[in-house]
Every structure is written in structure tokens, then in C-alpha cells.
Design an enzyme around this catalytic site. Structure first.
Site, PDB file in Angstrom:
ATOM      1  N   ASP A   1     -12.341   1.087  -1.668  1.00  0.00           N
ATOM      2  CA  ASP A   1     -12.022  -0.060  -0.818  1.00  0.00           C
ATOM      3  C   ASP A   1     -12.870  -0.131   0.445  1.00  0.00           C
ATOM      4  O   ASP A   1     -12.400   0.159   1.547  1.00  0.00           O
ATOM      5  CB  ASP A   1     -10.540  -0.040  -0.455  1.00  0.00           C
ATOM      6  CG  ASP A   1      -9.671  -0.190  -1.695  1.00  0.00           C
ATOM      7  OD1 ASP A   1     -10.194  -0.661  -2.726  1.00  0.00           O
ATOM      8  OD2 ASP A   1      -8.487   0.169  -1.633  1.00  0.00           O
TER       9      ASP A   1
ATOM     10  N   GLU B   1      -6.179   9.370  -7.763  1.00  0.00           N
ATOM     11  CA  GLU B   1      -6.375  10.558  -6.892  1.00  0.00           C
ATOM     12  C   GLU B   1      -5.304  11.611  -7.162  1.00  0.00           C
ATOM     13  O   GLU B   1      -5.634  12.782  -7.035  1.00  0.00           O
ATOM     14  CB  GLU B   1      -6.349  10.116  -5.428  1.00  0.00           C
ATOM     15  CG  GLU B   1      -7.529   9.249  -5.024  1.00  0.00           C
ATOM     16  CD  GLU B   1      -7.481   7.827  -5.603  1.00  0.00           C
ATOM     17  OE1 GLU B   1      -6.360   7.367  -5.881  1.00  0.00           O
ATOM     18  OE2 GLU B   1      -8.535   7.218  -5.794  1.00  0.00           O
TER      19      GLU B   1
ATOM     20  N   ASP C   1      -7.939   3.276 -11.769  1.00  0.00           N
ATOM     21  CA  ASP C   1      -7.772   3.198 -10.313  1.00  0.00           C
ATOM     22  C   ASP C   1      -6.585   4.083  -9.933  1.00  0.00           C
ATOM     23  O   ASP C   1      -5.844   4.547 -10.806  1.00  0.00           O
ATOM     24  CB  ASP C   1      -7.502   1.722  -9.956  1.00  0.00           C
ATOM     25  CG  ASP C   1      -7.430   1.479  -8.453  1.00  0.00           C
ATOM     26  OD1 ASP C   1      -8.013   2.262  -7.678  1.00  0.00           O
ATOM     27  OD2 ASP C   1      -6.781   0.486  -8.057  1.00  0.00           O
TER      28      ASP C   1
HETATM   29  O1  MIG Z   1      -3.640  -0.303  -3.771  1.00  0.00           O
HETATM   30  O2  MIG Z   1      -5.538  -2.837  -8.088  1.00  0.00           O
HETATM   31  O3  MIG Z   1      -9.592   0.249  -4.956  1.00  0.00           O
HETATM   32  O4  MIG Z   1     -10.377  -2.101  -6.258  1.00  0.00           O
HETATM   33  O5  MIG Z   1      -8.454  -4.125  -6.526  1.00  0.00           O
HETATM   34  C1  MIG Z   1      -4.699  -1.096  -4.174  1.00  0.00           C
HETATM   35  C2  MIG Z   1      -5.664  -3.353  -6.807  1.00  0.00           C
HETATM   36  C3  MIG Z   1      -4.980  -0.851  -5.619  1.00  0.00           C
HETATM   37  C4  MIG Z   1      -7.310  -0.391  -5.162  1.00  0.00           C
HETATM   38  C5  MIG Z   1      -8.696  -0.520  -5.712  1.00  0.00           C
HETATM   39  C6  MIG Z   1      -9.081  -1.967  -5.734  1.00  0.00           C
HETATM   40  C7  MIG Z   1      -8.101  -2.752  -6.564  1.00  0.00           C
HETATM   41  C8  MIG Z   1      -6.691  -2.570  -5.994  1.00  0.00           C
HETATM   42  N1  MIG Z   1      -6.345  -1.151  -5.969  1.00  0.00           N
END
Ligand code: MIG
Length: 790
Positions: free
Chosen positions: A483, A409, A406
């Protein structure tokens, strides 16, 4: 102020800053060595090189001859292609067996034609040009009936004609809506469908790029903030050919481990070992199938990657092992940000071994993410990818086989949402700024994670889920759409988003079932699970501080519906698996827009509130509250209602009823759909493979693929593939099984043939022998016959 109508105050009107571009200008000279055709022009240099007879690359550089280096996205080297190159009346023509390129001199303009002389792309008043700050742009004529697909992960509708889209990997928590044109993934590629034929264009540039299919009625353009104008023209002529061509260049996925295709449960976060065990216990008690549970950021010790919080997760090894015994995998989240903490081994190593992104002056770049001040591995370097890959042993030693990447980017908590663009990526001796390599950070991280896992899993297939990526990400990871929210609109948008991801070569995709942010309702969860059961990647996930949305969170009625559709997914696993095999071999996605199979049908150019799984299953979800009917478009052919076997003649719209427990689902006549009953996890062995045969008056065939579902041995021929031919003549149904490949023995003992579409009694012949128990009653037009599995 930003959020009020003051935001549209006339003073704020953007003055249409027209960028100044310098046209490539007149062609002065050209050269050919039979492989690369080079053009020297007034204002720059252009090379054309064929990669295959149906794939041609064009590169323009205003300053010097292009080096024709390959990007990070492309894995294919050019093949030897036999070309005819000639000049007549100043026009240079390059011909392969599948493509014709004409290069016109005054000024330089490039047109592509298919071998049948059908024009694919043409340049007109404007062609290739560059801007004073190093931008590159290319204009092409847009035909009246051009429809555009692909572009990776985008909001809005299926057909992107009339859209302007930016490729810049962005952490978009603000609600995904049509005006957000940069999302987590960048796939600077699209497919055009015109008059039933397709061709593709891949703009291989990692800078910020913009595709404008909106501003002009008869012209579209693609633009990059920097770099060369480097694109590949893909000849088609069918949509599936374009996917083959695109994934020949950018690669395909391996077969995913079967567990990746089951139902997955996630939440931000299951915070303790006890909570995870409790969750799994409830699934077991309620007999709801499950293959994976996700651990979101709370499992870590203050968000330090490669650690567990000892109070919350005192014995992760035991947890992972116990769950695996129950047939459930644990998938932890791993973000790229490494907490700045001189007492934390990963940070120490990263600094000592010089693994982090730095400024040119030598200072490590720090950004704020969950762990606070953090450093970011420079994944553009092979040594860093290897280091990060080795670090995965922290997880694989516990028995973990899947990782969730996650924030790659990379997302940073600041105004720009990402790293300082001046940061340098060393890129193995060819350093580039973050401005240039931003869009491939997630791709590199995916590569590091995937290869790291693969090296440690002793021949088992790894699973990586990623939020960010670039063209080629399908080689390493599944993609979820980030999200979203528990909005009906986002349930609707799941379809065009995942369909276009599929059209972009990424087959294993899905959205958070039930919606991530905002509060789900039981009705929304029921409808989302119905759709989710047919998404390639099927995971329920929700945000911290939202209402719970596990299958049982909204009472018994909803629980039963959700369970029924999860079970349906498991029943159809052999069908899905066979489709993933095809995606692995050809790049053709599992979840397909109708336009892919029916490109001639004007009713489906922008049809995205229903879709196909493979060629033969048509899924038409309900995506509105309190709605128990909908219109379904059935393309030409005969279609069976999956639930009732009622048949319809396609080429028309029908009205269907769908109470909350019903997902409208249709099967095309002339198809073979394999199913397995009663599975509660992907590897559970059942004794019977059910082969559903949906009769048609013409002969037809289908195939079924199976292997061990977990190793790479299929690459050495350890798989089973069977083709089945069916013919109906009067009262006789002839079914012929034909082995395609028998390198693996599936675990089933029995085959059950279910013949759908038999109103009157029929005789069933299997491989020329009359089946004995055809006396079985016809129920809803279906006869079932048992045959020993051989
Ligand atoms: O800033 O890890 O898209 O699926 O639960 C949020 C916490 C960070 C974004 C992800 C989401 C995840 C969440 N993450």
C-alpha cells in the site's frame, strides 16, 4: 497525543536498554570429518559446512551441537566440496578453491577471505554471542568503504549503510517512509560491495531479526529474537556471482507466463461483472494493450474466499471465458482468513479436517479480518498446503490462471497487526510457535497456491502475486510493494525498493502504478506509467474512495502518454522475456541498480533515481511535478538516446530535457535489443521481430530467447535461442546469426534489422551475404534491413 509533538516529550526518551550478550568464548576442541568442521567452545557449539566451494554455512547454538537441519528457505543440499583443513599456532584454516575460513581460538572468531586472500568478513572485539532470553547475535567489522544492498523490501535509499532494519512481516498501511523498517516481506540477506567486489550473507533465521548497519561506525551486526545463529557466507566476487550463490540456496523463479509481463489493471474494487466488462471494452475501444484485470475483495460473498457474490458476479465463468477470448486474464484476490461460519463449506472442511492454526490447548485461533471473525489455515503443514492447493480448482475450473495473495503476513485487525504469537504451527511433526514462524506464513501460502495452480493448469504456468514473503518467495510468486500512496515521494521510492528486491533474488516486482492510497493526478500517473513500463511487474492499482486512475481518467493528453508507454512495454516484451530467462537461470534480476553492472564506479553506490533494465537499457524517470529536465548519470561506455539516437560518451552527468510525454531512456552502444511492434496483448502474434543493433566500434554480441510463453515445455528444450554477433569494419556492418538452440519455432515471418549509429551509408552483411535493400534511407542514424526469418 501520539500524533502531536508530545510524542517527542523528553520523558519518552527510550533509555538505551543495552542487551546483555554472552560471547561464544574460547574454543576448546575442534573436529573435522572432512565435511563438517565442529567447534566446542566455552559457551556454545559452532559448525561450519560448505555447500559449494563458494558457499559456506556457519551455525552457532549455545546449548548443543547444531543439527544442521535445513530451513524452509533453502532448497539446496550441500555438495561434496574438497576442503583442506589444518591447524597452525592454534588457528584452524579451512580452504576450498573459492573461500578461506580462519577460525581463531581466544575467543572464537571467524574470518572469511576470498581465494585471492582479499578479506570478506572479519570479526573483531565482538563475534558470535547470545542473549539470556535466547537471542542470537553476530558482529562483523564494517570497512570504511562497505556498501550494503538487498534486505528484501525496505523503504529509504539503495545503499543500506547507516540503516537499522527489522525483519517482521507487517501490513503497513501507514505511509511507507524511511522510519518504517519492517514491511510485508522479510529477506534476511544482504550483499556487500567493497572496492568493486561483492560478497553476500544470508542469515537464515525465521524469528524477528534485526540488521544494524547504523549504530557503530566500524561494526555491523545481525540479531535474532530466537533460534540458532545460522548464516551462509557467499563468496562473490561479482554482484552477479552473489545472486547466483544466494538463489542457488533459496531457489529461482520459473519463467513467468508471458501475460504476467504485460500491462495489468486493478482497482479496489471493480465491483460488478458489468463494471469489469465495461473496463475491458474501454481498453479495447481505445486500443490500449492489456493482459490482466484483478478482482479485489468485493467479488466475494461477504469476503468468503472461494466464493463469488451472486448478485455482483452472476456468471463468473462466462466473464472469465469472454475475457480470455479477448486475450485478458482475470486474477482474483485470495486472503488467508476463512470466515467463521458453520454453514460455509470451506470453514466446515477446515474445522473437520483440522486445517486451522490452533493454540497448544487445542482451541482454534480466531482473528478479525475482512470477513469478520476468521480462522487461518496452518500452511506449515503439508496436508494443509495440499488442501488449499486443491481448493484453487474453484478458480481454475472457471479458467483462471493467476491468483493474488494479500493479507498473508498474516495481517489481523488488532494492536499487534498479526496473529497471537503463542499460536502453534504444527509444521509436520515439529511444532513451533507463531513467534518463530510468522515470517514464513506468506512463503508457505505462496507454495500452497502456486503448487495447487500448477497441478490444475495442465502444463500451463501459474501466476501468483503475493504481498508477504520470506527468502525463497521467488520460487512461487511475484511481489508487489503493497500500500504505497499517490505521492511523488512514493514514485521515487519505487526505485530503491524494487532494486533491492531484485538484489534479494526476487526478479518479478513492482509497485502500484499511480499509487494505491491518496488521490493520483494526471501528471503523477503519466510519470508513474513511464517508470512502470520498465518495472518487471507492471500493474496500475488504486484504493477504494480514491480518484479513478485508469489510463483515461485524466483526459486525453494523459491518456495518450499512458497509452504510449504501455505500448512501449509491449514493444520491448522480447527484450524483457529474454531477461526473465536469465533471471530464471542465474537469479540475476531484470531491473538492476547501476552498481550491479558498474561496482567499481564510486558514482553509483547509492544511485537509485535511475536504473538499468538488463545490462543495456538505462531508464531515468522524472519523479517530480512540473519538472521537465533532469540530470542523468551515464556510466562508462557510449550511450544512445533511445528517442533520437544522439550518442554520449559516458562516465559523466548530462542534463536532459523531458516534457511530460518523454521518459529519458538510453541504450548502451554494443547492444542488441529485440522488439515487436503493435502488440495489444502478450500472445498477439506479429509478423516481424525487430532486432535493434546499437553499433559500437568493438565487436559485440547479444542473445534473444523465445518459447511458447505459457507452458513448461521450455524445460524439455522447446525453446528458441539465437545469438547475434556484430562487427563494424569501415563501411561494412557484419551481422552473424548463430543458433544456440532451435527446439521451438517462433511465429515471426520476418526479421527487421535496425542498425543504429550509422551516420554515413554502410553495407550490411547478414551471415556473409550482402543485404539487398540497404538503399533504404538513413533516418536519424538508423538503417533498416528486412531479412526472412529462418
Ligand atoms: O486491508 O483487498 O495491499 O492492494 O486492494 C486492505 C483490499 C486489504 C490491501 C492490499 C491492497 C488491496 C486491499 N488490501
Amino acid at each position: 497525543m501520539e500524533d502531536s509533538s508530545f510524542a517527542i516529550h523528553p520523558e519518552n526518551e527510550k533509555n538505551d536498554k543495552k542487551q546483555e550478550f554472552v560471547d561464544i568464548g574460547k574454543m576448546k576442541k575442534w573436529f573435522s570429518n572432512g565435511e563438517t568442521i565442529r567447534f566446542h567452545c566455552e559457551n556454545g557449539f559452532v559448525n561450519i559446512r560448505f555447500y559449494r566451494d563458494d558457499i559456506a554455512r556457519v551455525v552457532m547454538n549455545p546449548r548443543k551441537e547444531p543439527t544442521m537441519e535445513q530451513s524452509f528457505a533453502v532448497v539446496k543440499s550441500p555438495e561434496k566440496v574438497s576442503l583442506e583443513v589444518e591447524e597452525r599456532e592454534g588457528i584452524v584454516t579451512i580452504r576450498s578453491s573459492k573461500l578461506i575460513v580462519t577460525v581463531h581460538p581466544h575467543p572464537l572468531r571467524i574470518h572469511f577471505y576470498g581465494s585471492d586472500s582479499r578479506f570478506l568478513v572479519k570479526e573483531g572485539r565482538r563475534g558470535m554471542a547470545f542473549g539470556v532470553k535466547g537471542e542470537a547475535i553476530c558482529f562483523k567489522e564494517m570497512a570504511e568503504n562497505d556498501h550494503f544492498y538487498g534486505f528484501g523490501e525496505k523503504t529509504s535509499f539503495l545503499d543500506k549503510r547507516g540503516e537499522k532494519m527489522t525483519m517482521w512481516n507487517t501490513d503497513v498501511f501507514a505511509p511507507h517512509n524511511p522510519e518504517i523498517d519492517a514491511m510485508y516481506q522479510s529477506v534476511p540477506y544482504f550483499m556487500t560491495i567493497r572496492n568493486g567486489k561483492a560478497h553476500g550473507l544470508f542469515f537464515d533465521n525465521t524469528f524477528k531479526t534485526v540488521f544494524d548497519m547504523k549504530s557503530n561506525r566500524s561494526e555491523y551486526s545481525f540479531w535474532a529474537e530466537g533460534g540458532e545463529l545460522d548464516y551462509y557466507l557467499l563468496a562473490g566476487p561479482s554482484p552477479k556471482d552473489v545472486l547466483d550463490q544466494y538463489t542457488t540456496l533459496t531457489g529461482r523463479m520459473e519463467l513467468p507466463p508471458k501475460w504476467a509481463l504485460g500491462y495489468h489493471q486493478s482497482r479496489y474494487s471493480y465491483k460488478t461483472e458489468a463494471e469489469v466488462r465495461d473496463l475491458v471494452k474501454t481498453f479495447k475501444e481505445k486500443e490500449i494493450p492489456l493482459d490482466a484485470v484483478y478482482l479485489d475483495i468485493h467479488y466475494m460473498d461477504e469476503y468468503r474466499v472461494f466464493t463469488f457474490d451472486k448478485r455482483r458476479f452472476p456468471n463468473p465463468r462466462k466473464l472469465v471465458q469472454d475475457l480470455k477470448k479477448a486475450g485478458i486474464q482475470v486474477v482474483p484476490i485470495v486472503d488467508p482468513g476463512v470466515k467463521e461460519d458453520p454453514e460455509y463449506p470451506i470453514y466446515q472442511e477446515g474445522i473437520r479436517l483440522d486445517q486451522f492454526c490452533k493454540y497448544i490447548e487445542g482451541d482454534v485461533y480466531f482473528g478479525d479480518v475482512w470477513p469478520g471473525k476468521s480462522a487461518f489455515p496452518d500452511f506449515s503443514q503439508e496436508k494443509v498446503r495440499k488442501w488449499w492447493g486443491r481448493k484453487q480448482t474453484f478458480y481454475t475450473d472457471l479458467g483462471i490462471e493467476g491468483i493474488w495473495n494479500d493479507m498473508n503476513e498474516p495481517a489481523v485487525f488488532n494492536e499487534t497487526k498479526t496473529m497471537d504469537l503463542k499460536v502453534i504451527h504444527e509444521n509436520d511433526g515439529n511444532p513451533k510457535t507463531h513467534r518463530e514462524l510468522h515470517n514464513v506464513y506468506g512463503l508457505f501460502m505462496g507454495e500452497a497456491t502456486y503448487n495447487g495452480l500448477k497441478n490444475q493448469l495442465n502444463g500451463k504456468r501459474p501466476f501468483v502475486l503475493t504481498r508477504a514473503g520470506f527468502s525463497g518467495i521467488q520460487r512461487y510468486a511475484a511481489v508487489w510493494t503493497g500500500d504505497n500512496r499517490s505521492f511523488w515521494e512514493h514514485l521515487q521510492m519505487t526505485m530503491p525498493m524494487c532494486l533491492n528486491l531484485g538484489m534479494s533474488g526476487i526478479a518479478l516486482t513492482g509497485s502500484d502504478v499511480g499509487g494505491f492510497a491518496h488521490d493520483a493526478t494526471g501528471e503523477l500517473l503519466a510519470r508513474w506509467t513511464q517508470l512502470g513500463a520498465f518495472m518487471p511487474f507492471f500493474r496500475n492499482h488504486s484504493n477504494i474512495d480514491t480518484v479513478r486512475q485508469e489510463p483515461w481518467a485524466f483526459g486525453e493528453e494523459i491518456e495518450l502518454i499512458v497509452k504510449t508507454y504501455i505500448q512501449l512495454r509491449y514493444r520491448l516484451l522480447p527484450y524483457f522475456y529474454t531477461l526473465f530467462r536469465a533471471a530464471h537461470l542465474t537469479g540475476v534480476p531484470v531491473m538492476r541498480p547501476l552498481v550491479m553492472e558498474y561496482p567499481d564506479d564510486p558514482n553509483v553506490f547509492n544511485l537509485f533515481d535511475q536504473f538499468l533494465v538488463g545490462e543495456h537499457l538505462l531508464v531515468a524517470p522524472i519523479t517530480l511535478p512540473s519538472t521537465y529536465h533532469r540530470v542523468v548519470y551515464l556510466p562508462k561506455g557510449i550511450w544512445y538516446d533511445y528517442w533520437t539516437n544522439k550518442t554520449y560518451e559516458g562516465g559523466t552527468y548530462i542534463m536532459v530535457e523531458a516534457d511530460l510525454a518523454t521518459l529519458p531512456l538510453f541504450v548502451k552502444a554494443g547492444s542488441i535489443i529485440p522488439e515487436e511492434e503493435g502488440k495489444k496483448s502478450a500472445y498477439e502474434k506479429t509478423d516481424t521481430l525487430t532486432v535493434n543493433i546499437y553499433l559500437h566500434s568493438d565487436p559485440f554480441m547479444g542473445t534473444i530467447y523465445e518459447d511458447d510463453g505459457e507452458t513448461f515445455q521450455y524445460r524439455e528444450g522447446k525453446y528458441w535461442e539465437e545469438s547475434i554477433r556484430v562487427r563494424k569494419e569501415e563501411r561494412n556492418v557484419q551481422v552473424e546469426f548463430e543458433k544456440v538452440h532451435r527446439g521451438y519455432k517462433p511465429y515471426w515471418d520476418n526479421l527487421m534489422l535496425k542498425i543504429h549509429g550509422t551516420e554515413e551509408p554502410v553495407d550490411i552483411w547478414v551471415n556473409g551475404k550482402k543485404a539487398e535493400d540497404t538503399s533504404l534511407a538513413i533516418v536519424d542514424g538508423t538503417v533498416a534491413v528486412h531479412v526472412p526469418f529462418s
